[in-house]
Design an enzyme around this catalytic site. Structure first.
Site, PDB file in Angstrom:
ATOM      1  N   SER A 101      34.545  10.698  82.666  1.00 41.57           N
ATOM      2  CA  SER A 101      33.612  10.403  83.761  1.00 41.57           C
ATOM      3  C   SER A 101      34.328   9.728  84.934  1.00 41.57           C
ATOM      4  O   SER A 101      33.948   9.928  86.094  1.00 41.57           O
ATOM      5  CB  SER A 101      32.434   9.546  83.273  1.00 41.57           C
ATOM      6  OG  SER A 101      32.837   8.239  82.978  1.00 41.57           O
ATOM      7  N   ASN A 102      35.380   8.971  84.651  1.00 38.36           N
ATOM      8  CA  ASN A 102      36.146   8.374  85.759  1.00 38.36           C
ATOM      9  C   ASN A 102      36.901   9.447  86.539  1.00 38.36           C
ATOM     10  O   ASN A 102      36.974   9.388  87.765  1.00 38.36           O
ATOM     11  CB  ASN A 102      37.092   7.287  85.241  1.00 38.36           C
ATOM     12  CG  ASN A 102      36.377   5.963  85.041  1.00 38.36           C
ATOM     13  OD1 ASN A 102      36.016   5.292  86.011  1.00 38.36           O
ATOM     14  ND2 ASN A 102      36.135   5.588  83.792  1.00 38.36           N
ATOM     15  N   ARG A 146      46.309   6.038  74.505  1.00 39.71           N
ATOM     16  CA  ARG A 146      47.572   5.838  73.805  1.00 39.71           C
ATOM     17  C   ARG A 146      48.433   4.822  74.530  1.00 39.71           C
ATOM     18  O   ARG A 146      48.420   4.754  75.762  1.00 39.71           O
ATOM     19  CB  ARG A 146      48.367   7.136  73.763  1.00 39.71           C
ATOM     20  CG  ARG A 146      48.118   7.999  72.568  1.00 39.71           C
ATOM     21  CD  ARG A 146      48.928   9.261  72.690  1.00 39.71           C
ATOM     22  NE  ARG A 146      50.324   9.087  72.322  1.00 39.71           N
ATOM     23  CZ  ARG A 146      50.763   9.062  71.077  1.00 39.71           C
ATOM     24  NH1 ARG A 146      49.924   9.172  70.072  1.00 39.71           N
ATOM     25  NH2 ARG A 146      52.047   8.918  70.811  1.00 39.71           N
ATOM     26  N   ASN A 179      45.663   1.575  85.707  1.00 41.36           N
ATOM     27  CA  ASN A 179      44.757   1.812  84.574  1.00 41.36           C
ATOM     28  C   ASN A 179      43.412   1.169  84.886  1.00 41.36           C
ATOM     29  O   ASN A 179      43.357   0.140  85.558  1.00 41.36           O
ATOM     30  CB  ASN A 179      45.353   1.157  83.315  1.00 41.36           C
ATOM     31  CG  ASN A 179      44.463   1.312  82.092  1.00 41.36           C
ATOM     32  OD1 ASN A 179      43.991   2.409  81.794  1.00 41.36           O
ATOM     33  ND2 ASN A 179      44.218   0.223  81.379  1.00 41.36           N
ATOM     34  N   HIS A 205      40.262  -0.606  83.027  1.00 46.75           N
ATOM     35  CA  HIS A 205      39.969  -1.221  81.731  1.00 46.75           C
ATOM     36  C   HIS A 205      38.577  -1.854  81.793  1.00 46.75           C
ATOM     37  O   HIS A 205      38.258  -2.556  82.760  1.00 46.75           O
ATOM     38  CB  HIS A 205      41.023  -2.290  81.429  1.00 46.75           C
ATOM     39  CG  HIS A 205      40.775  -3.005  80.137  1.00 46.75           C
ATOM     40  ND1 HIS A 205      41.100  -2.455  78.913  1.00 46.75           N
ATOM     41  CD2 HIS A 205      40.207  -4.199  79.871  1.00 46.75           C
ATOM     42  CE1 HIS A 205      40.743  -3.285  77.957  1.00 46.75           C
ATOM     43  NE2 HIS A 205      40.200  -4.361  78.503  1.00 46.75           N
ATOM     44  N   SER A 241      38.163  -3.733  85.339  1.00 48.45           N
ATOM     45  CA  SER A 241      39.327  -4.087  86.156  1.00 48.45           C
ATOM     46  C   SER A 241      40.205  -2.865  86.371  1.00 48.45           C
ATOM     47  O   SER A 241      40.345  -2.039  85.465  1.00 48.45           O
ATOM     48  CB  SER A 241      40.193  -5.145  85.440  1.00 48.45           C
ATOM     49  OG  SER A 241      39.434  -6.273  85.061  1.00 48.45           O
ATOM     50  N   GLU A 268      53.032  -4.793  78.954  1.00 55.82           N
ATOM     51  CA  GLU A 268      52.070  -5.586  78.191  1.00 55.82           C
ATOM     52  C   GLU A 268      50.713  -4.882  78.217  1.00 55.82           C
ATOM     53  O   GLU A 268      50.184  -4.608  79.303  1.00 55.82           O
ATOM     54  CB  GLU A 268      51.956  -6.972  78.825  1.00 55.82           C
ATOM     55  CG  GLU A 268      51.223  -7.977  77.960  1.00 55.82           C
ATOM     56  CD  GLU A 268      50.787  -9.208  78.759  1.00 55.82           C
ATOM     57  OE1 GLU A 268      49.782  -9.824  78.381  1.00 55.82           O
ATOM     58  OE2 GLU A 268      51.452  -9.506  79.776  1.00 55.82           O
ATOM     59  N   ASP A 271      47.203  -3.841  78.732  1.00 58.86           N
ATOM     60  CA  ASP A 271      46.131  -4.367  79.578  1.00 58.86           C
ATOM     61  C   ASP A 271      46.533  -5.681  80.259  1.00 58.86           C
ATOM     62  O   ASP A 271      45.675  -6.504  80.594  1.00 58.86           O
ATOM     63  CB  ASP A 271      44.840  -4.577  78.763  1.00 58.86           C
ATOM     64  CG  ASP A 271      44.350  -3.286  78.129  1.00 58.86           C
ATOM     65  OD1 ASP A 271      44.531  -2.224  78.751  1.00 58.86           O
ATOM     66  OD2 ASP A 271      43.791  -3.342  77.019  1.00 58.86           O
TER      67      ASP A 271
HETATM   68  C1  GRF Z   1      36.174   3.741  80.439  1.00 61.34           C
HETATM   69  O1  GRF Z   1      35.294   2.750  79.998  1.00 61.34           O
HETATM   70  C2  GRF Z   1      37.489   3.150  80.855  1.00 61.34           C
HETATM   71  O2  GRF Z   1      37.381   1.894  81.448  1.00 61.34           O
HETATM   72  C3  GRF Z   1      38.186   3.011  79.529  1.00 61.34           C
HETATM   73  O3  GRF Z   1      37.825   4.173  78.819  1.00 61.34           O
HETATM   74  C4  GRF Z   1      36.576   4.656  79.296  1.00 61.34           C
HETATM   75  C5  GRF Z   1      36.809   6.055  79.772  1.00 61.34           C
HETATM   76  O4  GRF Z   1      35.620   6.695  80.138  1.00 61.34           O
HETATM   77  N1  GRF Z   1      39.595   2.793  79.701  1.00 61.34           N
HETATM   78  P1  GRF Z   1      35.671   8.134  80.800  1.00 61.34           P
HETATM   79  O5  GRF Z   1      36.489   9.037  79.875  1.00 61.34           O
HETATM   80  O6  GRF Z   1      36.309   8.014  82.150  1.00 61.34           O
HETATM   81  O7  GRF Z   1      34.253   8.599  80.881  1.00 61.34           O
END
Ligand code: GRF
Length: 218
Positions: A12-13, A90, A106, A108, A135, A142, A144
């Protein structure tokens, strides 16, 4: 700005990035999407947008190092300006993280440094915090733990379970990621030895979506 997106799941991102580009809210191009899972929804979303999408199966490689080398040689071949880990589940190898320092971010689902790792919504509920969120940070070795560029906050409401809280956070992840990427597209963000620099100045605290980080108007 050419992006390479890494994703393990539903994507979804990634979709938020693609939509923002299609709607003219983000001047960027997704050069390719890579996944460690052949069934990741992110790959389908990429293909639907006619973007090259490829999965590599970790089990096909003799070692973790061999997997990372192969993945990152494919990434390098599409010449990204920035690598976006959007739900990539990963751990990344140190040589690759170092080679792409300052050019890999990234997203998170927590207000880092709180609640690193997995099951962040469960962690937030167990800790009893009133505010949770997401975030975007530079990737370092390290987990996250890299310098945080921007955050979005949401309230934790009475009766929340992890599913409800995750949905509330995810809704803010999308504009957070797009707004942060706009800063990169405008050449305004850099990783310095002493932390994140925006417009040539070191950030004292992460940018806040809806505060000093404006949402891209739809
Ligand atoms: C999101 O909550 C992101 O912050 C985390 O994994 C999830 C990924 O969601 N790292 P999507 O695959 O983008 O829907």
């Amino acid at each position: 700005m050419r992006l390479a997106v890494l994703a393990s799941g539903r994507g979804s991102n990634l979709q938020a990035i693609l939509d923002a580009i299609a709607q003219g809210r983000l001047e960027a191009r997704v050069a390719a999407v890579f996944s460690d899972r052949a069934k990741a929804g992110a790959l389908e979303r990429a293909r639907a947008a006619r973007i090259p999408a490829e999965s590599l199966k970790p089990g096909d490689f003799p070692t973790r190092e061999a997997f990372d080398e192969s993945l990152f040689s494919r990434i390098a071949a599409v010449h990204p300006d920035l690598i976006v880990c959007a739900g990539y589940m990963r751990l990344l190898g140190a040589p690759q993280v170092e080679a792409w320092a300052g050019r890999m971010i990234n997203i998170h689902p927590s207000l880092l440094p709180a609640f690193k790792g997995l099951r962040t919504h469960e962690q937030a509920l167990a800790a009893g915090v009133a505010v949770h969120g997401a975030s975007v940070h530079f990737v370092t070795c390290e987990l996250d733990g890299g310098p945080v560029i921007a955050q979005a906050s949401v309230p934790v409401l009475p009766g929340d379970d992890a599913t409800a809280l995750a949905a509330r956070v995810l809704e803010r992840e999308h504009p957070l990621l797009v707004a942060t990427l706009r800063l990169f597209a405008q050449g305004r963000v850099a990783l310095g030895a002493d932390g994140v620099h925006v417009d040539g100045r070191r950030l004292q605290a992460p940018l806040q979506l809806g505060g000093d980080l404006r949402e891209a108007a739809a």
